[in-house]
Design an enzyme around this catalytic site. Structure first.
Site, PDB file in Angstrom:
ATOM      1  N   ASP A 122      53.176  70.637  -0.270  1.00 28.62           N
ATOM      2  CA  ASP A 122      52.560  71.291   0.734  1.00 28.62           C
ATOM      3  C   ASP A 122      53.057  72.676   1.012  1.00 28.62           C
ATOM      4  O   ASP A 122      53.550  73.116   0.042  1.00 28.62           O
ATOM      5  CB  ASP A 122      52.238  70.338   1.800  1.00 28.62           C
ATOM      6  CG  ASP A 122      51.027  70.431   2.546  1.00 28.62           C
ATOM      7  OD1 ASP A 122      50.608  71.580   3.054  1.00 28.62           O
ATOM      8  OD2 ASP A 122      50.253  69.483   3.052  1.00 28.62           O
ATOM      9  N   TRP A 142      39.053  60.887   5.582  1.00 32.03           N
ATOM     10  CA  TRP A 142      40.172  61.154   6.864  1.00 32.03           C
ATOM     11  C   TRP A 142      39.271  61.879   7.824  1.00 32.03           C
ATOM     12  O   TRP A 142      39.739  61.755   8.936  1.00 32.03           O
ATOM     13  CB  TRP A 142      41.407  62.134   6.184  1.00 32.03           C
ATOM     14  CG  TRP A 142      40.947  63.522   5.844  1.00 32.03           C
ATOM     15  CD1 TRP A 142      40.210  64.048   4.757  1.00 32.03           C
ATOM     16  CD2 TRP A 142      41.095  64.709   6.902  1.00 32.03           C
ATOM     17  NE1 TRP A 142      40.389  65.373   5.018  1.00 32.03           N
ATOM     18  CE2 TRP A 142      40.874  65.745   6.099  1.00 32.03           C
ATOM     19  CE3 TRP A 142      41.642  64.691   8.093  1.00 32.03           C
ATOM     20  CZ2 TRP A 142      40.832  67.020   7.051  1.00 32.03           C
ATOM     21  CZ3 TRP A 142      41.915  66.191   8.715  1.00 32.03           C
ATOM     22  CH2 TRP A 142      41.546  67.261   8.090  1.00 32.03           C
ATOM     23  N   ARG A 158      56.344  68.147   5.123  1.00 31.40           N
ATOM     24  CA  ARG A 158      56.700  69.008   6.409  1.00 31.40           C
ATOM     25  C   ARG A 158      57.878  68.832   6.816  1.00 31.40           C
ATOM     26  O   ARG A 158      58.858  69.572   7.224  1.00 31.40           O
ATOM     27  CB  ARG A 158      55.441  68.610   7.260  1.00 31.40           C
ATOM     28  CG  ARG A 158      54.246  69.470   7.278  1.00 31.40           C
ATOM     29  CD  ARG A 158      53.625  69.501   5.933  1.00 31.40           C
ATOM     30  NE  ARG A 158      52.620  70.107   5.943  1.00 31.40           N
ATOM     31  CZ  ARG A 158      51.168  69.527   6.175  1.00 31.40           C
ATOM     32  NH1 ARG A 158      51.018  68.461   6.368  1.00 31.40           N
ATOM     33  NH2 ARG A 158      50.173  70.276   6.095  1.00 31.40           N
ATOM     34  N   TYR A 182      45.505  57.888  12.152  1.00 25.23           N
ATOM     35  CA  TYR A 182      46.667  59.082  11.906  1.00 25.23           C
ATOM     36  C   TYR A 182      47.525  58.665  13.023  1.00 25.23           C
ATOM     37  O   TYR A 182      47.664  58.905  14.026  1.00 25.23           O
ATOM     38  CB  TYR A 182      46.063  60.339  12.054  1.00 25.23           C
ATOM     39  CG  TYR A 182      45.329  60.943  10.946  1.00 25.23           C
ATOM     40  CD1 TYR A 182      44.898  60.396  10.048  1.00 25.23           C
ATOM     41  CD2 TYR A 182      45.624  62.496  10.677  1.00 25.23           C
ATOM     42  CE1 TYR A 182      44.329  60.696   8.656  1.00 25.23           C
ATOM     43  CE2 TYR A 182      45.065  62.895   9.566  1.00 25.23           C
ATOM     44  CZ  TYR A 182      44.485  62.167   8.586  1.00 25.23           C
ATOM     45  OH  TYR A 182      43.999  62.761   7.611  1.00 25.23           O
ATOM     46  N   ASP A 239      50.529  60.014  13.555  1.00 30.69           N
ATOM     47  CA  ASP A 239      51.282  60.978  13.920  1.00 30.69           C
ATOM     48  C   ASP A 239      50.598  61.411  15.486  1.00 30.69           C
ATOM     49  O   ASP A 239      51.455  62.103  16.247  1.00 30.69           O
ATOM     50  CB  ASP A 239      51.132  62.408  12.969  1.00 30.69           C
ATOM     51  CG  ASP A 239      49.862  62.809  12.596  1.00 30.69           C
ATOM     52  OD1 ASP A 239      49.259  61.720  12.224  1.00 30.69           O
ATOM     53  OD2 ASP A 239      49.540  63.775  12.357  1.00 30.69           O
ATOM     54  N   TRP A 277      51.605  62.291   9.113  1.00 29.99           N
ATOM     55  CA  TRP A 277      51.944  63.647   8.650  1.00 29.99           C
ATOM     56  C   TRP A 277      53.016  64.111   9.408  1.00 29.99           C
ATOM     57  O   TRP A 277      53.094  63.522  10.944  1.00 29.99           O
ATOM     58  CB  TRP A 277      50.703  64.570   9.128  1.00 29.99           C
ATOM     59  CG  TRP A 277      49.502  64.117   8.117  1.00 29.99           C
ATOM     60  CD1 TRP A 277      48.237  63.313   8.651  1.00 29.99           C
ATOM     61  CD2 TRP A 277      49.301  64.609   6.901  1.00 29.99           C
ATOM     62  NE1 TRP A 277      47.469  63.212   7.861  1.00 29.99           N
ATOM     63  CE2 TRP A 277      47.885  64.009   6.583  1.00 29.99           C
ATOM     64  CE3 TRP A 277      49.817  65.136   6.140  1.00 29.99           C
ATOM     65  CZ2 TRP A 277      47.367  64.117   5.324  1.00 29.99           C
ATOM     66  CZ3 TRP A 277      49.453  65.236   4.548  1.00 29.99           C
ATOM     67  CH2 TRP A 277      48.020  64.763   4.560  1.00 29.99           C
ATOM     68  N   THR A 278      54.152  64.685   9.003  1.00 29.48           N
ATOM     69  CA  THR A 278      55.433  64.846   9.699  1.00 29.48           C
ATOM     70  C   THR A 278      55.750  66.241  10.282  1.00 29.48           C
ATOM     71  O   THR A 278      56.817  66.302  10.525  1.00 29.48           O
ATOM     72  CB  THR A 278      56.336  64.556   8.873  1.00 29.48           C
ATOM     73  OG1 THR A 278      56.341  65.189   7.641  1.00 29.48           O
ATOM     74  CG2 THR A 278      56.240  63.010   8.269  1.00 29.48           C
ATOM     75  N   ASP A 336      42.190  68.984   0.104  1.00 29.48           N
ATOM     76  CA  ASP A 336      41.754  69.053   1.694  1.00 29.48           C
ATOM     77  C   ASP A 336      42.012  70.641   2.029  1.00 29.48           C
ATOM     78  O   ASP A 336      42.651  71.501   1.510  1.00 29.48           O
ATOM     79  CB  ASP A 336      42.308  68.059   2.618  1.00 29.48           C
ATOM     80  CG  ASP A 336      43.998  68.328   2.368  1.00 29.48           C
ATOM     81  OD1 ASP A 336      44.587  68.473   1.397  1.00 29.48           O
ATOM     82  OD2 ASP A 336      44.503  68.226   3.589  1.00 29.48           O
ATOM     83  N   GLU A 337      41.376  70.971   2.835  1.00 28.38           N
ATOM     84  CA  GLU A 337      41.526  72.234   3.823  1.00 28.38           C
ATOM     85  C   GLU A 337      41.890  73.247   2.950  1.00 28.38           C
ATOM     86  O   GLU A 337      42.884  73.980   2.916  1.00 28.38           O
ATOM     87  CB  GLU A 337      42.773  71.971   4.793  1.00 28.38           C
ATOM     88  CG  GLU A 337      42.551  70.865   5.726  1.00 28.38           C
ATOM     89  CD  GLU A 337      43.633  70.462   6.693  1.00 28.38           C
ATOM     90  OE1 GLU A 337      43.167  70.202   8.142  1.00 28.38           O
ATOM     91  OE2 GLU A 337      44.717  70.368   6.032  1.00 28.38           O
ATOM     92  N   HIS A 385      46.848  74.053   0.406  1.00 29.14           N
ATOM     93  CA  HIS A 385      48.245  73.504   0.679  1.00 29.14           C
ATOM     94  C   HIS A 385      49.258  73.757  -0.301  1.00 29.14           C
ATOM     95  O   HIS A 385      49.872  72.841  -0.892  1.00 29.14           O
ATOM     96  CB  HIS A 385      47.821  71.823   1.042  1.00 29.14           C
ATOM     97  CG  HIS A 385      47.384  71.820   2.468  1.00 29.14           C
ATOM     98  ND1 HIS A 385      48.028  71.899   3.510  1.00 29.14           N
ATOM     99  CD2 HIS A 385      46.115  71.440   2.612  1.00 29.14           C
ATOM    100  CE1 HIS A 385      46.972  71.755   4.399  1.00 29.14           C
ATOM    101  NE2 HIS A 385      45.976  71.322   4.129  1.00 29.14           N
TER     102      HIS A 385
HETATM  103  C1  ACM Z   1      44.551  65.837   6.202  1.00 39.53           C
HETATM  104  O1  ACM Z   1      44.813  65.543   7.164  1.00 39.53           O
HETATM  105  N1  ACM Z   1      44.391  67.135   6.028  1.00 39.53           N
HETATM  106  C2  ACM Z   1      44.130  65.185   5.015  1.00 39.53           C
END
Ligand code: ACM
Length: 528
Positions: free
Chosen positions: A164, A368, A135, A393, A395, A443-444, A301-302, A235
């Site tokens: 990502d 997570w 990011r 987390y 962030d 996460w940035t 993920d996601e 991602h």
């Molecule tokens: C995540 O925070 N999507 C692993």
């Protein structure tokens, strides 16, 4: 007890690397030569198999109390790693100036040490920090500095989130467009995804394979293992922008996709094709060459399934493989790489979504979305790293109120992190044994440079490090007042290290960002 210019360094077999670190870091800070040699004034480093038997390779004993014959300071470890952590404690005892890069005090200073014996070993073998360099790219020198900060806090895993939607950060020789195209984006969302603001400056960067080798070697010298993360099958828009054939081109015009410039969960995921599998096997072949870590993180993920639902090619794949649905297709994808990595002597780890559709046999899970995924995986006999977003987390903002520079996510104070418990109550002892440890994740999206990362990570990483290393009482019984008292000394160390931490009284005027579009909604989903 004191160290001075006449203090020799007596490094026993297996401790040569620790001696090299001590001479370069403590030598630079103190100006002392630590010349090779033994005798009663020496700092002596030894590996002691008895410590390994009693408390593992990372256990150590540090003696400065004069009880050891023929040495002023004795650091013994179960293995070199334990000796290294013991030397980190020695550095703590020398005071904040021992964290500088050159002597700040008077010439000829004598470095006093309290007289004591410390016998210590970590609670967990996985004590990690995940850093997202996709990011926002973090230049190599800043990554090396992060590794120094991890070592100072006795953390031993650096989970390196290299790819990502918003940027591909690792050179892959056989697929050069991954970095030629995938490492730069034209502009960047400023704030969370619904913000109307943009930073119109192109952003990017990547690490060459030699940079990666340097980072891995630098980490190894500090007894930190680097776990690379290459995110599949979600991602992945940066990779698809570079190689459109990787996407679901029967339902979207993948050739028109660019490296993503905003945040959130992205619908553009990898096509479940043989082309994709062969492509990523090639990527992972190069990754395995660069990273000796047993664990390799594949993300997982996601991954929205909408494109697979609409794609005739993905549906044909589901039919051909006899799968029930798109979740099983994701599971098939992950299983493929689980087997592929296992065949090469490695182990797959992924975010807890890899549980959906059935967990691959050897897979480990980074839990997570809370504890539940980790609990289910551990009860089923899988290894787990606990990193629930509700707790670690980094962030997410550290205080309520509008002063936080980018107020996203849950409020998690220093005290909240200190009271984080990686092993949830109720886990059976057999399952608890599968909790390898814990990591904090960074996460940035809203951290565009090193100073912003420092602000979010510190001081909370110090609380996290104590949780990961020490056997602490149950969360409600932890003595936070004592931790805060000890933090007054630690802030001086962070000052000496040049860490731009959040001060206890809140952000300095320089650290504030009035009017930024944060998202101050407690309990909201995590994606900025
Ligand atoms: C995540 O925070 N999507 C692993």
């Amino acid at each position: 007890m004191a160290l001075d210019a006449g203090t020799p360094l007596d490094a026993g077999p297996g401790t040569e690397g620790v001696a090299r670190w001590l001479r370069s870091a403590l030598g630079a800070a103190t100006g002392l030569p630590f010349a090779p040699g033994g005798g009663p004034r020496a700092v002596r480093l030894r590996v002691d198999p008895g410590i390994e038997r009693a408390s593992g390779p990372e256990g150590y004993r540090l003696s400065t109390d004069g009880s050891v014959e023929d040495a002023a300071v004795l650091v013994e470890g179960g293995a070199a790693a334990g000796v290294f952590w013991g030397v980190q404690t020695l550095r703590q005892l020398l005071g904040p100036d021992a964290y500088r890069k050159a002597p700040a005090g008077p010439h000829g200073r004598v470095w006093e040490l309290p007289r004591l014996t410390v016998t210590d070993a970590p609670r967990f073998r996985w004590r990690g920090l995940m850093l997202d360099v996709s990011r926002h790219f973090m230049p190599k020198d800043d990554v090396l500095r992060q590794l120094d900060l991890l070592a100072a806090h006795k953390l031993n895993v650096f989970h390196f989130h290299l790819t990502d939607d918003q940027g591909w950060r690792i050179e892959i020789r056989r697929h050069p467009r991954l970095t030629e195209i995938g490492s730069w984006r034209a502009r960047t969302k400023w704030g969370h995804r619904a913000s109307p603001l943009w930073n119109e400056t192109p952003h990017g960067g990547f690490y060459t394979q030699d940079d990666i080798r340097e980072i891995v070697a630098y980490a190894a010298e500090r007894h930190i293992s680097v776990v690379p993360e290459i995110d599949v099958p979600g991602h992945s828009q940066a990779a698809i922008a570079a190689y459109p054939e990787l996407g679901n081109s029967d339902v979207v015009d993948t050739a028109s996709l660019a490296v993503w410039d905003t945040w959130g969960v992205n619908p553009n995921v990898l096509a479940p094709s043989e082309t994709t599998l062969r492509f990523y096997e090639g990527v992972f072949e190069e990754v395995l060459d660069l990273f000796p870590s047993t664990f390799v993180h594949i993300g997982g993920d996601e991954c929205p399934k909408d494109q697979w639902k609409r794609s005739p090619a993905a549906q044909a794949r589901i039919a051909e493989l006899g799968l029930a649905d798109e979740d099983e297709l994701q599971s098939w994808f992950v299983r493929h790489f689980d087997r592929w990595l296992a065949d090469r002597g490695r182990r797959l780890i992924g975010w807890d979504e890899i549980l959906e559709g059935g967990l691959a046999p050897g897979a480990a899970v980074s839990s997570w979305r809370g504890y539940a995924g980790g609990v289910a995986a551990a009860e089923a006999g899988h290894d787990v790293v606990m990193c629930p977003e509700q707790h670690v987390y980094l962030d997410h903002r550290q205080a309520p109120g509008d002063d936080e520079p980018m107020p996203i996510g849950y409020v998690r104070t220093l005290e909240d992190v200190y009271r984080f418990e990686p092993v949830p109550a109720g886990l059976s002892p057999e399952a608890a044994a599968h909790v390898l440890g814990t990591q904090a994740n960074v996460w940035t999206e809203v951290m565009e440079n090193r100073a912003r990362v420092d602000y979010q990570v510190f001081p909370r990483l110090a609380a996290f490090a104590e949780v990961a290393w020490s056997e602490l009482p149950a969360p409600a019984d932890r003595d936070f007042a004592d931790f805060e008292r000890r933090m007054t000394a630690h802030y001086r160390r962070l000052d000496a290290l040049g860490v731009d931490y959040r001060p206890p009284a809140g952000p300095s005027p320089r650290q504030r960002r009035p009017g930024v579009p944060g998202r101050p909604i407690e309990g909201a989903p995590p994606n900025v």
